[in-house]
Write an enzyme that holds these catalytic residues in place. Sequence first.
Site, PDB file in Angstrom:
ATOM      1  N   ASP A  67       0.815  -1.217   0.000  1.00  0.00           N
ATOM      2  CA  ASP A  67       0.000   0.000   0.000  1.00  0.00           C
ATOM      3  C   ASP A  67       0.846   1.264   0.000  1.00  0.00           C
ATOM      4  O   ASP A  67       2.067   1.219   0.203  1.00  0.00           O
ATOM      5  CB  ASP A  67      -0.959  -0.007   1.199  1.00  0.00           C
ATOM      6  CG  ASP A  67      -0.322  -0.539   2.485  1.00  0.00           C
ATOM      7  OD1 ASP A  67       0.913  -0.503   2.601  1.00  0.00           O
ATOM      8  OD2 ASP A  67      -1.061  -1.001   3.363  1.00  0.00           O
ATOM      9  N   ASN A 136      -7.474  -2.899  14.345  1.00  0.00           N
ATOM     10  CA  ASN A 136      -8.853  -3.235  13.974  1.00  0.00           C
ATOM     11  C   ASN A 136      -8.917  -4.459  13.053  1.00  0.00           C
ATOM     12  O   ASN A 136      -9.957  -4.751  12.485  1.00  0.00           O
ATOM     13  CB  ASN A 136      -9.531  -2.036  13.297  1.00  0.00           C
ATOM     14  CG  ASN A 136      -8.830  -1.615  12.006  1.00  0.00           C
ATOM     15  OD1 ASN A 136      -7.881  -2.268  11.558  1.00  0.00           O
ATOM     16  ND2 ASN A 136      -9.296  -0.535  11.400  1.00  0.00           N
ATOM     17  N   HIS A 138      -7.183  -4.899  10.232  1.00  0.00           N
ATOM     18  CA  HIS A 138      -6.962  -4.686   8.799  1.00  0.00           C
ATOM     19  C   HIS A 138      -5.683  -5.373   8.331  1.00  0.00           C
ATOM     20  O   HIS A 138      -4.758  -5.592   9.107  1.00  0.00           O
ATOM     21  CB  HIS A 138      -6.994  -3.198   8.412  1.00  0.00           C
ATOM     22  CG  HIS A 138      -5.810  -2.381   8.823  1.00  0.00           C
ATOM     23  ND1 HIS A 138      -5.901  -1.024   9.066  1.00  0.00           N
ATOM     24  CD2 HIS A 138      -4.504  -2.687   9.028  1.00  0.00           C
ATOM     25  CE1 HIS A 138      -4.705  -0.550   9.386  1.00  0.00           C
ATOM     26  NE2 HIS A 138      -3.834  -1.532   9.373  1.00  0.00           N
ATOM     27  N   GLU A 143      -9.768  -2.168   5.404  1.00  0.00           N
ATOM     28  CA  GLU A 143     -10.389  -1.909   6.694  1.00  0.00           C
ATOM     29  C   GLU A 143     -11.600  -2.827   6.895  1.00  0.00           C
ATOM     30  O   GLU A 143     -12.098  -3.428   5.935  1.00  0.00           O
ATOM     31  CB  GLU A 143     -10.831  -0.437   6.758  1.00  0.00           C
ATOM     32  CG  GLU A 143      -9.697   0.578   6.556  1.00  0.00           C
ATOM     33  CD  GLU A 143      -8.769   0.732   7.783  1.00  0.00           C
ATOM     34  OE1 GLU A 143      -8.699  -0.196   8.611  1.00  0.00           O
ATOM     35  OE2 GLU A 143      -8.125   1.787   7.897  1.00  0.00           O
TER      36      GLU A 143
HETATM   37  C1  F6R Z   1       1.452  -1.451   6.066  1.00  0.00           C
HETATM   38  C2  F6R Z   1       0.184  -2.160   6.177  1.00  0.00           C
HETATM   39  C3  F6R Z   1      -0.608  -2.147   7.442  1.00  0.00           C
HETATM   40  C4  F6R Z   1       0.250  -2.398   8.694  1.00  0.00           C
HETATM   41  C5  F6R Z   1      -0.605  -2.367   9.940  1.00  0.00           C
HETATM   42  C6  F6R Z   1       0.234  -2.545  11.207  1.00  0.00           C
HETATM   43  O1  F6R Z   1       2.014  -1.613   4.782  1.00  0.00           O
HETATM   44  O2  F6R Z   1      -0.247  -2.715   5.234  1.00  0.00           O
HETATM   45  O3  F6R Z   1      -1.606  -3.133   7.359  1.00  0.00           O
HETATM   46  O4  F6R Z   1       0.891  -3.629   8.556  1.00  0.00           O
HETATM   47  O5  F6R Z   1      -1.290  -1.157  10.022  1.00  0.00           O
HETATM   48  O6  F6R Z   1       1.099  -1.462  11.335  1.00  0.00           O
HETATM   49  P1  F6R Z   1       2.218  -1.416  12.462  1.00  0.00           P
HETATM   50  O7  F6R Z   1       3.226  -2.474  12.117  1.00  0.00           O
HETATM   51  O8  F6R Z   1       2.819  -0.043  12.375  1.00  0.00           O
HETATM   52  O9  F6R Z   1       1.539  -1.683  13.759  1.00  0.00           O
END
Ligand code: F6R
Length: 252
Positions: A67, A136, A138, A143
């Site tokens: 992403d 959450n 995701h 989401e």
């Molecule tokens: C990032 C991504 C997100 C993160 C998730 C956890 O490329 O796709 O799904 O993996 O938000 O983020 P952290 O590791 O910062 O807790």
Amino acid sequence: MEVIVFPDYAKLSVYAAQMMATQIGNKATSVLGLATGGTPVQTYQELVGLHREEGLSLSEVTTFNLDEYWGLSGSHPASYRYYMWENLFRHVDVPMEQVHIPHGDAPDAMEECRRYEGLLSELGPIDLQILGIGNNGHIGFNEPGTEFGSITALIDLTPDTIAANARFFEASEDVPRQAISMGIKSIMQARQIVLLASGASKAEAVAKAVTGPVSTALPASILQLHPQCTFLLDEAAASGIDNGEGLAVKRM
Ligand code: F6R
């Protein structure tokens, strides 16, 4: 689904980097799916160590990032393109023409999503997909409520995600409200998936992902249906899992 619990984040990161190195060792032309965020930072550091000290080469690897924030160019320090350059790409030998990340500053978001999904079809499937998980549930920026059949799309970030990611920006108002993300279907097409989670803030989402119902309310729960998916967790992230029937939890 396999669940492996490590005493701490450092050991989890070493193991994750080893899994990536094994994949590349088995197939030099591997297609890797990469995540950003706080969790994989040390995995990438370990991978850089394997490149420098053990001669692991990424020269034939192709990468796809999950992403990118919509509206940020790659020179913005909070963009995922910048993150990948700083945390991994500038330290290893992967040629940048083999690196793919959605362009957050493309002229047209829909066209950029189509281009990215087209590249995934052309160069994929992804051999090894690294994932993090949101508080959450995701995966990527898919989401809660995202259709399991979704492909690369422009996503509206939830207030939860904006709050969780504000730490990477000067102020929470600076967090972009949208991102381009690979879809859930695009992620599920990977041959192998490794999800990393560290810390107590992930415990509830992790527990629901591994033992809860498979539901769009918790996107990561779809991973229960993937034929080769491993969750690498530290103790805190694993603390919500009730070692119920049918779930093999390995401790390292
Ligand atoms: C990032 C991504 C997100 C993160 C998730 C956890 O490329 O796709 O799904 O993996 O938000 O983020 P952290 O590791 O910062 O807790």
